[in-house]
Enzyme design. Structure first.
Site, mmCIF file in Angstrom:
data_model
loop_
_atom_site.group_PDB
_atom_site.id
_atom_site.type_symbol
_atom_site.label_atom_id
_atom_site.label_comp_id
_atom_site.label_asym_id
_atom_site.label_seq_id
_atom_site.Cartn_x
_atom_site.Cartn_y
_atom_site.Cartn_z
ATOM 1 N N GLY A 183 28.064 40.973 33.370
ATOM 2 C CA GLY A 183 27.521 42.078 34.157
ATOM 3 C C GLY A 183 26.162 41.809 34.795
ATOM 4 O O GLY A 183 25.763 40.659 35.002
ATOM 5 N N GLU A 241 44.332 8.925 50.092
ATOM 6 C CA GLU A 241 44.688 7.808 50.955
ATOM 7 C C GLU A 241 46.016 7.176 50.531
ATOM 8 O O GLU A 241 46.842 6.806 51.367
ATOM 9 C CB GLU A 241 43.601 6.725 50.918
ATOM 10 C CG GLU A 241 42.203 7.235 51.224
ATOM 11 C CD GLU A 241 41.437 7.621 49.970
ATOM 12 O OE1 GLU A 241 40.274 7.210 49.860
ATOM 13 O OE2 GLU A 241 42.017 8.308 49.101
ATOM 14 N N GLU A 267 31.234 36.421 36.329
ATOM 15 C CA GLU A 267 31.745 37.744 36.678
ATOM 16 C C GLU A 267 30.878 38.893 36.145
ATOM 17 O O GLU A 267 31.276 40.047 36.208
ATOM 18 C CB GLU A 267 33.187 37.889 36.179
ATOM 19 C CG GLU A 267 34.167 36.976 36.904
ATOM 20 C CD GLU A 267 35.586 37.487 36.897
ATOM 21 O OE1 GLU A 267 35.786 38.718 36.891
ATOM 22 O OE2 GLU A 267 36.506 36.657 36.894
#
Length: 365
Positions: free
Chosen positions: A298, A57, A296
């Site tokens: 495994g 704003e 990410e």
């Protein structure tokens, strides 16, 4: 009435577009966009650009200057009304600017009531314009504020037949170059990237952001025994970008000390049968004000988060390749579900093409 609704939605959509410009730089604050309109044209716009900087704003009102008087402010999130160490309340500035009307997407329930303050100042207030879109924008912020845990994004790349590696374990590369560039962008937008030690050993990744101008996230390795190789690239670059090794209380002291001496942080946490307790980890990261974490892999790491219902968002690259192999790895391990009726459902799913790949995205119900 319909004409005003369409007009309000048009300018709120513009505010939403502006807001995402702060992704990766405003956290743990929310992304917010603002547009000021007078006589049917934009006279000022802005977004929250960085943590500690002026709010959306303020940026929009600064751009508009004295023309704010009698204008309408569109803002994706209600103006802040509480005092903090960084900025004064935006409600005071909005009231002082002489705006005639404020249109709000959604309300920040973590702040003292703001809209009544504006109404008391004689400003007409409309709320709930594109509410769902504005709430989605601040979902990570709200999770951190209400549940004290970061937003978690599970990401993987797989072949069209659902394999994340060949039968021999090779996975470079399943996804195309364009997809990999996008992942680097994502890394620059989150506070941390998380993998398991198995992935660290197999792939020897860096997990850094190679996007020009991007920031490096903290790199977290789930390693209950603190056996991460000191010769790996993660450890060798731990002074360039933080590496956090999340291990159990019984992890070998000498191994942990060796990693600490190499520059890694050792974070000892409770463990379960599957390894490090992922909920305990998320609560620790929440206490540190981490807002977004990219998981990410495994497969067993992803499985542990899905089993505990600790995933908020999914991003999957599907490559137009067939790998085959009855023993080739699939993306999500863990215990899994007993019957398909118990499967987690993605809501608001979307698909788009990234290079040669398809990116499937969605939120976990």
């Amino acid at each position: 009435m319909e004409q005003m609704k369409a007009r309000d939605e048009r300018w709120m959509q513009r505010a939403l577009e502006l807001a995402v410009g702060g992704r990766g730089r405003v956290e743990p604050n929310p992304m917010v966009g603002a547009v000021i309109v007078k006589d049917g044209r934009v006279i000022g716009e802005g977004f929250h650009e960085k943590f500690g900087g002026p709010h959306a704003e303020i940026n929009a009102m600064t751009a508009a200057g004295e023309a704010c008087r009698g204008a309408t402010l569109y803002v994706t999130l209600s103006p802040c009304s509480g005092r903090n160490k960084k900025t004064p309340p935006c409600t005071d500035a909005v009231a002082a600017a002489g705006l005639a009307r404020v249109v709000v997407g959604t309300v920040d329930t973590t702040q003292p009531p703001a809209l009544e303050t504006l109404r008391s100042a004689g400003i007409e207030v409309t709320e709930g314009v594109l509410r769902a879109e504005c709430e989605r924008l601040i979902a990570p912020f709200m999770k951190l504020k209400t549940r004290a845990m970061p937003w978690t994004i599970a990401k993987w790349a797989m072949t069209a037949d659902g394999k994340i590696a060949s039968a021999s374990g090779d996975s470079r590369w399943i996804s195309c170059e364009a997809s990999r560039r996008l992942v680097h962008q994502w890394r620059g937008e989150v506070d941390a990237v998380l993998i398991g030690r198995g992935t660290a050993d197999a792939d020897d990744p860096l997990l850094t952001c190679r996007t020009p101008g991007g920031r490096n996230p903290a790199r977290i390795v789930l390693d209950s025994e603190a056996r991460l190789s000191p010769q790996g690239r993660l450890v060798k670059t731990s002074l360039e970008a933080p590496v956090i090794v999340a291990c159990g209380a019984s992890a070998d002291a000498a191994a942990a000390e060796g990693l600490r001496n190499a520059g890694c942080e050792i974070l000892r946490l409770p463990t379960t049968e599957e390894g490090v307790d992922v909920e305990a980890l998320l609560r620790e990261l929440g206490a540190r004000q981490f807002t977004n974490v990219l998981i990410e892999g495994g497969a067993e790491v992803l499985g542990s988060f899905f089993d505990r219902r600790m995933v908020d968002e999914v991003r999957v690259f599907i490559a137009p390749k067939i790998g085959g192999g009855r023993n080739a790895a699939s993306p999500v391990g863990g215990a899994g579900i007993p019957i398909m009726a118990d499967a987690l459902t993605l809501i608001e799913p979307s698909m788009r093409t990234i290079g040669k790949d398809i990116l499937l995205s969605g939120f976990v119900a």
